[in-house]
Scaffold this motif. Structure first.
Motif, PDB file in Angstrom:
ATOM      1  N   GLN A   1     -24.494  20.519 -21.113  1.00 21.07           N
ATOM      2  CA  GLN A   1     -23.426  21.089 -21.954  1.00 21.07           C
ATOM      3  C   GLN A   1     -22.212  20.169 -21.959  1.00 21.07           C
ATOM      4  O   GLN A   1     -21.612  19.925 -23.009  1.00 21.07           O
ATOM      5  CB  GLN A   1     -23.049  22.489 -21.464  1.00 21.07           C
ATOM      6  CG  GLN A   1     -24.174  23.492 -21.677  1.00 21.07           C
ATOM      7  CD  GLN A   1     -23.842  24.883 -21.176  1.00 21.07           C
ATOM      8  OE1 GLN A   1     -22.704  25.164 -20.806  1.00 21.07           O
ATOM      9  NE2 GLN A   1     -24.832  25.752 -21.160  1.00 21.07           N
TER      10      GLN A   1
ATOM     11  N   ASP B   1     -26.676  34.857 -28.650  1.00 23.87           N
ATOM     12  CA  ASP B   1     -25.942  33.614 -28.364  1.00 23.87           C
ATOM     13  C   ASP B   1     -25.921  32.714 -29.594  1.00 23.87           C
ATOM     14  O   ASP B   1     -24.893  32.120 -29.941  1.00 23.87           O
ATOM     15  CB  ASP B   1     -26.616  32.841 -27.211  1.00 23.87           C
ATOM     16  CG  ASP B   1     -26.210  33.357 -25.836  1.00 23.87           C
ATOM     17  OD1 ASP B   1     -25.570  34.426 -25.762  1.00 23.87           O
ATOM     18  OD2 ASP B   1     -26.551  32.687 -24.838  1.00 23.87           O
TER      19      ASP B   1
ATOM     20  N   ARG C   1     -16.533  31.816 -16.344  1.00 20.10           N
ATOM     21  CA  ARG C   1     -17.229  30.543 -16.101  1.00 20.10           C
ATOM     22  C   ARG C   1     -16.282  29.345 -16.248  1.00 20.10           C
ATOM     23  O   ARG C   1     -15.346  29.371 -17.038  1.00 20.10           O
ATOM     24  CB  ARG C   1     -18.438  30.437 -17.046  1.00 20.10           C
ATOM     25  CG  ARG C   1     -19.447  31.518 -16.711  1.00 20.10           C
ATOM     26  CD  ARG C   1     -20.612  31.564 -17.665  1.00 20.10           C
ATOM     27  NE  ARG C   1     -21.453  30.391 -17.579  1.00 20.10           N
ATOM     28  CZ  ARG C   1     -22.500  30.185 -18.376  1.00 20.10           C
ATOM     29  NH1 ARG C   1     -22.800  31.066 -19.325  1.00 20.10           N
ATOM     30  NH2 ARG C   1     -23.233  29.104 -18.230  1.00 20.10           N
TER      31      ARG C   1
ATOM     32  N   ARG D   1     -26.277  33.385  -9.998  1.00 19.44           N
ATOM     33  CA  ARG D   1     -27.726  33.667  -9.971  1.00 19.44           C
ATOM     34  C   ARG D   1     -28.323  33.546  -8.578  1.00 19.44           C
ATOM     35  O   ARG D   1     -29.295  34.230  -8.261  1.00 19.44           O
ATOM     36  CB  ARG D   1     -28.461  32.728 -10.941  1.00 19.44           C
ATOM     37  CG  ARG D   1     -28.211  33.109 -12.373  1.00 19.44           C
ATOM     38  CD  ARG D   1     -28.991  32.290 -13.366  1.00 19.44           C
ATOM     39  NE  ARG D   1     -28.756  32.845 -14.699  1.00 19.44           N
ATOM     40  CZ  ARG D   1     -28.949  32.200 -15.841  1.00 19.44           C
ATOM     41  NH1 ARG D   1     -29.410  30.970 -15.831  1.00 19.44           N
ATOM     42  NH2 ARG D   1     -28.707  32.798 -16.979  1.00 19.44           N
TER      43      ARG D   1
ATOM     44  N   LYS E   1     -33.421  28.128 -27.413  1.00 17.46           N
ATOM     45  CA  LYS E   1     -31.998  28.454 -27.569  1.00 17.46           C
ATOM     46  C   LYS E   1     -31.144  27.186 -27.657  1.00 17.46           C
ATOM     47  O   LYS E   1     -30.275  27.078 -28.527  1.00 17.46           O
ATOM     48  CB  LYS E   1     -31.556  29.339 -26.390  1.00 17.46           C
ATOM     49  CG  LYS E   1     -30.099  29.766 -26.434  1.00 17.46           C
ATOM     50  CD  LYS E   1     -29.873  31.067 -25.696  1.00 17.46           C
ATOM     51  CE  LYS E   1     -30.022  30.973 -24.195  1.00 17.46           C
ATOM     52  NZ  LYS E   1     -28.840  30.419 -23.506  1.00 17.46           N
TER      53      LYS E   1
ATOM     54  N   ASN F   1     -21.634  35.736 -24.726  1.00 15.61           N
ATOM     55  CA  ASN F   1     -22.181  35.491 -23.380  1.00 15.61           C
ATOM     56  C   ASN F   1     -22.573  34.022 -23.176  1.00 15.61           C
ATOM     57  O   ASN F   1     -23.106  33.652 -22.145  1.00 15.61           O
ATOM     58  CB  ASN F   1     -23.428  36.401 -23.264  1.00 15.61           C
ATOM     59  CG  ASN F   1     -23.961  36.581 -21.854  1.00 15.61           C
ATOM     60  OD1 ASN F   1     -25.051  36.110 -21.548  1.00 15.61           O
ATOM     61  ND2 ASN F   1     -23.225  37.258 -21.006  1.00 15.61           N
ATOM     62  N   SER F   2     -22.298  33.172 -24.189  1.00 15.84           N
ATOM     63  CA  SER F   2     -22.962  31.869 -24.250  1.00 15.84           C
ATOM     64  C   SER F   2     -22.119  30.669 -23.821  1.00 15.84           C
ATOM     65  O   SER F   2     -21.220  30.224 -24.544  1.00 15.84           O
ATOM     66  CB  SER F   2     -23.436  31.645 -25.687  1.00 15.84           C
ATOM     67  OG  SER F   2     -23.995  30.360 -25.806  1.00 15.84           O
ATOM     68  N   GLY F   3     -22.452  30.110 -22.667  1.00 14.88           N
ATOM     69  CA  GLY F   3     -21.793  28.900 -22.188  1.00 14.88           C
ATOM     70  C   GLY F   3     -22.048  27.723 -23.114  1.00 14.88           C
ATOM     71  O   GLY F   3     -21.148  26.935 -23.401  1.00 14.88           O
ATOM     72  N   THR F   4     -23.282  27.592 -23.587  1.00 15.73           N
ATOM     73  CA  THR F   4     -23.621  26.452 -24.455  1.00 15.73           C
ATOM     74  C   THR F   4     -22.786  26.483 -25.727  1.00 15.73           C
ATOM     75  O   THR F   4     -22.209  25.463 -26.135  1.00 15.73           O
ATOM     76  CB  THR F   4     -25.119  26.478 -24.824  1.00 15.73           C
ATOM     77  OG1 THR F   4     -25.887  26.634 -23.638  1.00 15.73           O
ATOM     78  CG2 THR F   4     -25.535  25.219 -25.534  1.00 15.73           C
TER      79      THR F   4
ATOM     80  N   HIS G   1     -29.115  37.925 -18.660  1.00 14.67           N
ATOM     81  CA  HIS G   1     -30.442  38.115 -19.267  1.00 14.67           C
ATOM     82  C   HIS G   1     -31.576  37.636 -18.377  1.00 14.67           C
ATOM     83  O   HIS G   1     -32.614  38.286 -18.273  1.00 14.67           O
ATOM     84  CB  HIS G   1     -30.489  37.402 -20.623  1.00 14.67           C
ATOM     85  CG  HIS G   1     -30.083  35.949 -20.601  1.00 14.67           C
ATOM     86  ND1 HIS G   1     -30.802  34.968 -21.207  1.00 14.67           N
ATOM     87  CD2 HIS G   1     -29.018  35.303 -20.035  1.00 14.67           C
ATOM     88  CE1 HIS G   1     -30.201  33.798 -21.041  1.00 14.67           C
ATOM     89  NE2 HIS G   1     -29.115  33.984 -20.331  1.00 14.67           N
ATOM     90  N   ARG G   2     -31.385  36.485 -17.716  1.00 12.07           N
ATOM     91  CA  ARG G   2     -32.516  35.942 -16.949  1.00 12.07           C
ATOM     92  C   ARG G   2     -32.761  36.740 -15.674  1.00 12.07           C
ATOM     93  O   ARG G   2     -33.896  36.838 -15.208  1.00 12.07           O
ATOM     94  CB  ARG G   2     -32.312  34.451 -16.661  1.00 12.07           C
ATOM     95  CG  ARG G   2     -32.238  33.636 -17.952  1.00 12.07           C
ATOM     96  CD  ARG G   2     -32.627  32.205 -17.839  1.00 12.07           C
ATOM     97  NE  ARG G   2     -32.143  31.496 -19.020  1.00 12.07           N
ATOM     98  CZ  ARG G   2     -32.781  31.432 -20.199  1.00 12.07           C
ATOM     99  NH1 ARG G   2     -33.957  32.015 -20.354  1.00 12.07           N
ATOM    100  NH2 ARG G   2     -32.255  30.790 -21.227  1.00 12.07           N
TER     101      ARG G   2
ATOM    102  N   LYS H   1     -23.498  30.335 -13.612  1.00  8.21           N
ATOM    103  CA  LYS H   1     -24.190  30.686 -14.870  1.00  8.21           C
ATOM    104  C   LYS H   1     -23.669  32.060 -15.327  1.00  8.21           C
ATOM    105  O   LYS H   1     -22.576  32.465 -14.957  1.00  8.21           O
ATOM    106  CB  LYS H   1     -25.700  30.663 -14.655  1.00  8.21           C
ATOM    107  CG  LYS H   1     -26.241  29.283 -14.299  1.00  8.21           C
ATOM    108  CD  LYS H   1     -26.063  28.299 -15.440  1.00  8.21           C
ATOM    109  CE  LYS H   1     -26.621  26.923 -15.100  1.00  8.21           C
ATOM    110  NZ  LYS H   1     -26.332  25.943 -16.140  1.00  8.21           N
ATOM    111  N   GLU H   2     -24.454  32.782 -16.139  1.00  3.36           N
ATOM    112  CA  GLU H   2     -23.998  34.079 -16.647  1.00  3.36           C
ATOM    113  C   GLU H   2     -23.589  35.000 -15.498  1.00  3.36           C
ATOM    114  O   GLU H   2     -22.770  35.898 -15.655  1.00  3.36           O
ATOM    115  CB  GLU H   2     -25.097  34.733 -17.493  1.00  3.36           C
ATOM    116  CG  GLU H   2     -25.208  34.175 -18.904  1.00  3.36           C
ATOM    117  CD  GLU H   2     -25.996  32.883 -18.996  1.00  3.36           C
ATOM    118  OE1 GLU H   2     -26.021  32.102 -18.016  1.00  3.36           O
ATOM    119  OE2 GLU H   2     -26.570  32.635 -20.078  1.00  3.36           O
TER     120      GLU H   2
ATOM    121  N   ASP I   1     -32.522  26.844 -15.551  1.00  2.85           N
ATOM    122  CA  ASP I   1     -32.501  28.273 -15.905  1.00  2.85           C
ATOM    123  C   ASP I   1     -33.722  29.020 -15.378  1.00  2.85           C
ATOM    124  O   ASP I   1     -33.836  30.237 -15.580  1.00  2.85           O
ATOM    125  CB  ASP I   1     -32.428  28.431 -17.433  1.00  2.85           C
ATOM    126  CG  ASP I   1     -31.122  27.882 -17.993  1.00  2.85           C
ATOM    127  OD1 ASP I   1     -30.138  27.788 -17.226  1.00  2.85           O
ATOM    128  OD2 ASP I   1     -31.094  27.546 -19.189  1.00  2.85           O
TER     129      ASP I   1
HETATM  130  C1  LIG Z   1     -27.240  29.395 -18.584  1.00  2.00           C
HETATM  131  C2  LIG Z   1     -27.723  29.848 -19.738  1.00  2.00           C
HETATM  132  O1  LIG Z   1     -27.081  29.779 -20.953  1.00  2.00           O
HETATM  133  P1  LIG Z   1     -25.559  29.470 -21.321  1.00  2.00           P
HETATM  134  O2  LIG Z   1     -25.017  28.492 -20.323  1.00  2.00           O
HETATM  135  O3  LIG Z   1     -25.608  28.933 -22.702  1.00  2.00           O
HETATM  136  O4  LIG Z   1     -24.810  30.781 -21.271  1.00  2.00           O
HETATM  137  C3  LIG Z   1     -29.073  30.452 -19.811  1.00  2.00           C
HETATM  138  O5  LIG Z   1     -29.517  30.728 -20.936  1.00  2.00           O
HETATM  139  O6  LIG Z   1     -29.742  30.683 -18.776  1.00  2.00           O
END
Ligand SMILES: C=C(OP(=O)(O)O)C(=O)O
Ligand SMILES: O=C(O)C1=C[C@@H](OP(=O)(O)O)[C@@H](O)[C@H](O)C1
Length: 444
Positions: free
Chosen positions: A172, A51, A125, A354, A24, A95-98, A396-397, A350-351, A323
């Motif tokens: 990031q 993402d 976030r 966690r 990813k 949903n994507s922080g990156t 997702h994780r 994170k999402e 992750d």
């Molecule tokens: C933290 C993650 O991604 P992102 O920060 O891109 O949402 C992840 O994929 O576990």
């Protein structure tokens, strides 16, 4: 959206040879750097998770031409560094922080205004970690929620290079600053106390930019990019994602008699902390056919079921497996003895949170667990009781980790929603079931 619950029941041995989807982190970067390059970038093995599809849509809105052919090969025709155009719509990074953070770096040093938003997870976030350095480079931001999304970036016409010490270990944030530095005259430098994934550095060099990494006083790394390069389109072969392979690896380790081979897995040393930890726990993992693809090391992994023993995971290992703590916690629950994981503060942003989600989910499944502010202790006792429905909080994780836990538990484990697995690992359930898992819709 209607939640999609799933249930996982105890399985026999797993066997087979599979390739998990593309990495990813590398997929996001291939699209972004291709969009800034002159000429055509050809990408093989791009992850088609949601993402990454959001990144593709955003780069198109900013002027790049991006297509996918019938064989799954992606082609990007870039605009050149400095050539991004103003998007006429809000960029929804889902949903994507990156995607959100790297993209903010890209547009910050172009004279354009960009609107960003995301889903109910991403809008919680922290973004100040990127807006603070990007403001120092000349961009301005408007947000009604303390720097979180939704926000507007007014990119600067006269960017200034900075030297910035990262306050948190984050690839990031590092990448956002380096990408902003691309369209900035002079040299932009990021100092990181702990090494984080270096896919941006490796891929920028592959595209022809000048990127230097030096060890400085105190052991920190100074990563510099020289601004205003002409970068040219390249071929990128995206390796299989080690963070996705992690779920299959742990599943094979905890199911007796298993023998699974995962091909083409990215083995960048800044990503392999989970594999080092599992080996310390007694895992039988063999790394075959080690080779290099577009500057990234890859290998085929043969994983055989193993008796695992609890270990202490030191805080300095966190960036190389950030992750993977949810799935490591599942391995720890099925091990004998106590596993202590330290230095986990970043897991809380994170999402989902966690640390809390893993602790609550394991406790619900009858596993003894203690959560500290930035640590997690799991007391493994071989076979977890299971028998719960675990909350996943759009993560997702968390969903994939607890479906793996159900494969080893006495009673089935359900997750309240599996929809977000699509963000990083499309086909997860089918691939797991192909190897021998029993994941399905819960019985009514
Ligand atoms: C933290 C993650 O991604 P992102 O920060 O891109 O949402 C992840 O994929 O576990
Ligand atoms: O740069 C990247 O591609 C990523 C960096 C990490 O985030 P942080 O930089 O916030 O630690 C990681 O959790 C994320 O899944 C992907």
């Amino acid at each position: 959206m209607t939640p999609r619950p799933l249930q996982s029941r105890q399985t026999g041995s797993l066997s087979g040879t599979v390739r998990v989807p593309g990495d990813k982190s590398i997929s996001h970067r291939a699209l972004m750097f291709g969009a800034l390059a002159i000429g055509e970038t050809v990408i093989h093995g791009l992850l088609t998770g949601e993402d990454v599809l959001n990144t593709a849509a955003a780069m198109r809105a900013l002027g790049a031409t991006i297509t996918r052919d019938d064989h799954g090969v992606w082609r990007v025709r870039g605009v050149g560094v400095g050539g991004l155009v103003e998007a006429s719509q809000v960029l929804d990074m889902g949903n994507s922080g990156t995607a959100a953070r790297l993209m903010m770096g890209l547009v910050a040093t172009h004279p354009i205004t960009t609107f960003f938003t995301g889903d109910a997870s991403l809008t919680k976030r922290p973004m100040a970690r990127v807006t603070t350095p990007l403001e120092q480079m000349g961009a301005s931001f408007v947000s009604r929620s303390g720097g979180r999304l939704p926000l507007v970036i007014i990119g600067t016409e006269n960017p200034v290079p900075i030297t910035y010490r990262l306050p948190v270990a984050s690839a990031q944030v590092k990448s956002a600053i380096l990408l902003a530095g691309l369209n900035t005259p002079g040299v932009t430098t990021v100092i990181e106390a702990e090494p984080t994934r270096d896919h941006s550095e490796l891929m920028l060099a592959h595209f022809g930019a000048t990127v230097k990494t030096e060890r400085i006083e105190g052991g920190a790394l100074a990563v510099s990019v020289t601004g205003e390069p002409e970068i040219t389109g390249k071929t990128v072969n995206v390796p299989a994602d080690p963070s996705s392979a992690a779920f299959l690896t742990v599943a094979a380790l905890i199911r007796p008699g298993s023998d699974v081979t995962l091909t083409d897995v990215g083995m960048n040393p800044r990503r392999t902390g989970l594999y080092d930890t599992l080996i310390e726990m007694g895992a039988d993992i063999t790394f075959l056919n080690r080779r290099e693809q577009a500057g990234e090391p890859v290998a085929d992994l043969r994983v055989r079921s193993s008796e695992l023993t609890g270990v202490t995971v030191p805080p300095e290992r966190a960036p190389s497996m950030i992750d993977e703590y949810p799935i490591l916690s599942v391995a720890a629950a099925c091990a004998n003895g106590t596993t202590r994981m330290l230095g986990l503060a970043e897991l809380r942003v994170k999402e989902s949170d966690r640390l809390a989600m893993v602790a609550d989910g394991l406790a619900a499944c009858g596993v003894a667990v203690e959560a500290g502010p930035d640590s997690l202790t799991v007391h493994g006792a071989g076979v977890p009781p299971g028998g719960a429905t675990v909350a996943t909080a759009m993560d997702h994780r968390i969903a994939m980790s607890f479906l793996v836990l159900g494969m080893a538990s006495s009673q089935p484990v359900a997750v309240d929603d599996s929809e977000f697995i699509e963000t990083s690992f499309p086909g997860f359930v089918e691939l797991m079931n192909e190897l021998g898992a029993r994941i399905s819709a819960p019985e009514a």
